[in-house]
Design a protein around this motif. Structure first.
Motif, short mmCIF file in Angstrom:
data_model
loop_
_atom_site.label_atom_id
_atom_site.label_comp_id
_atom_site.label_asym_id
_atom_site.label_seq_id
_atom_site.Cartn_x
_atom_site.Cartn_y
_atom_site.Cartn_z
N PRO A 177 0.81 -1.23 0.00
CA PRO A 177 0.00 0.00 0.00
C PRO A 177 0.83 1.27 0.00
O PRO A 177 0.56 2.21 -0.77
N ALA A 178 1.86 1.35 0.85
CA ALA A 178 2.70 2.55 0.89
C ALA A 178 3.49 2.70 -0.40
O ALA A 178 3.66 3.83 -0.92
N LEU A 179 3.98 1.60 -0.96
CA LEU A 179 4.74 1.69 -2.19
C LEU A 179 3.85 1.95 -3.40
O LEU A 179 4.31 2.49 -4.41
N ASN A 180 2.59 1.63 -3.29
CA ASN A 180 1.63 2.01 -4.34
C ASN A 180 1.45 3.53 -4.35
O ASN A 180 1.31 4.15 -5.41
N VAL A 181 1.47 4.14 -3.17
CA VAL A 181 1.44 5.60 -3.08
C VAL A 181 2.69 6.19 -3.73
O VAL A 181 2.62 7.15 -4.51
N PHE A 182 3.83 5.59 -3.43
CA PHE A 182 5.11 6.02 -4.01
C PHE A 182 5.07 5.89 -5.53
O PHE A 182 5.49 6.79 -6.27
N HIS A 183 4.54 4.78 -6.01
CA HIS A 183 4.42 4.55 -7.45
C HIS A 183 3.57 5.63 -8.10
O HIS A 183 3.94 6.17 -9.16
N GLY A 184 2.44 5.95 -7.49
CA GLY A 184 1.58 6.99 -8.05
C GLY A 184 2.26 8.34 -8.10
O GLY A 184 2.10 9.11 -9.07
N LYS A 185 3.04 8.64 -7.07
CA LYS A 185 3.77 9.91 -7.04
C LYS A 185 4.85 9.95 -8.12
O LYS A 185 5.05 10.96 -8.78
N LEU A 186 5.52 8.82 -8.33
CA LEU A 186 6.52 8.74 -9.39
C LEU A 186 5.89 8.87 -10.77
O LEU A 186 6.44 9.55 -11.65
N MET A 187 4.74 8.26 -10.96
CA MET A 187 4.04 8.36 -12.24
C MET A 187 3.67 9.81 -12.55
O MET A 187 3.80 10.28 -13.68
N ALA A 188 3.22 10.52 -11.52
CA ALA A 188 2.75 11.90 -11.72
C ALA A 188 3.88 12.92 -11.77
O ALA A 188 3.82 13.89 -12.53
N HIS A 219 6.76 3.63 -18.11
CA HIS A 219 5.96 2.41 -18.25
C HIS A 219 6.52 1.22 -17.48
O HIS A 219 5.92 0.15 -17.48
N ILE A 220 7.67 1.41 -16.82
CA ILE A 220 8.30 0.28 -16.13
C ILE A 220 8.76 0.67 -14.72
O ILE A 220 9.74 0.14 -14.21
N ILE A 221 8.05 1.59 -14.10
CA ILE A 221 8.43 2.03 -12.75
C ILE A 221 8.39 0.88 -11.75
O ILE A 221 9.31 0.72 -10.94
N TRP A 222 7.35 0.09 -11.82
CA TRP A 222 7.28 -1.03 -10.87
C TRP A 222 8.51 -1.92 -11.01
O TRP A 222 9.19 -2.21 -10.02
#
Length: 236
Positions: free
Chosen positions: A35-46, A60-63
């Motif tokens: 959950p916390a890293l999903n927040v991080f992922h969203g911030k990186l995407m934006a 397209h390959i942040i994860w």
């Protein structure tokens, strides 16, 4: 199809997406940290590309390239600090948070010190720590040499483990990381395919800073994904 439909379809295609969006792999690998890293992922995407933290080809390959790749060091870190009451880990050149923020999220029982000299990246790290609700992270705005000086002057305790990713070749990295370690601590560095050649070339520097037994391990990233390389160096 109307002009409006064409425009809408184009907008959908242009929207940023990650190839592992909707895949079970990130949650399988990250477990409770997801959950916390999903927040991080969203911030990186934006914000990651406009703020210069990731390249345009990484969107397209942040994860895979950044988060799961960083998480590959977690088992090594867990083993390195297992027998120490104070599980202190330093991340040198934290940049966008790789691997420091990812590892800190996965290892809440450890205390992480992120070392980063650039003000704008420190601001990013501070925002991420707040957004992700991390309680085990300290950020130091400094070059590694400055932090080493604090360790030598006993104003900062040496660390049980030090990690880093894509900071410098081992010839330089040895002097920036090994002096931060306590005796019998361990350097755990994420590296590319040239890792074996790097440690051979850096043999003199590694020994100069009391490093022993340098070796390269392949670390799994996720099912069906290319493994990454981890360099391990023990401190005498």
């Amino acid at each position: 199809m109307t002009d409006t439909d064409i425009d809408t379809a184009a907008e959908v295609r242009e929207d940023p997406y990650d190839e592992l969006d909707g895949s079970p792999i990130p949650e399988q690998v990250l477990g409770a940290a997801f959950p916390a890293l999903n927040v991080f992922h969203g911030k990186l995407m934006a914000e990651g590309e406009p703020r210069g933290l990731i390249g345009p080809r990484d969107i397209h390959i942040i994860w895979e390239r950044h988060i799961l790749n960083s998480a590959a060091i977690v088992p090594f870190l867990r083993k390195a600090v297992a027998h120490d009451a104070v599980k202190s880990i330093a991340d040198v050149g934290s940049g966008g948070g790789f691997p420091g923020l990812v590892a800190a999220t996965c290892l809440p029982e450890c205390s992480f010190t992120l070392i980063e000299p650039m003000e704008r990246r420190v601001a990013w790290l501070e925002e991420c720590v707040d957004d992700m609700g991390l309680k085990n992270v300290t950020i130091i705005r400094a070059r590694s040499e400055e932090v080493i000086d604090r360790v030598r002057k006993h104003t900062l305790k040496p660390f049980v483990a030090v990690t880093c990713r894509a900071v410098a070749p081992m010839t330089k990295l040895s002097g920036w990381t090994l002096p931060l370690l306590k005796p019998h601590g361990q350097l755990i560095a994420l590296k590319g395919r040239s890792a074996e050649a790097e440690i051979k070339k850096a043999d003199t520097q590694i020994r100069r800073f009391h490093g022993i037994h340098p070796r390269v391990c392949l670390a799994p990233v996720g099912e069906g994904l290319e493994p990454t390389h981890v360099v391990l160096v023990d401190k005498q």
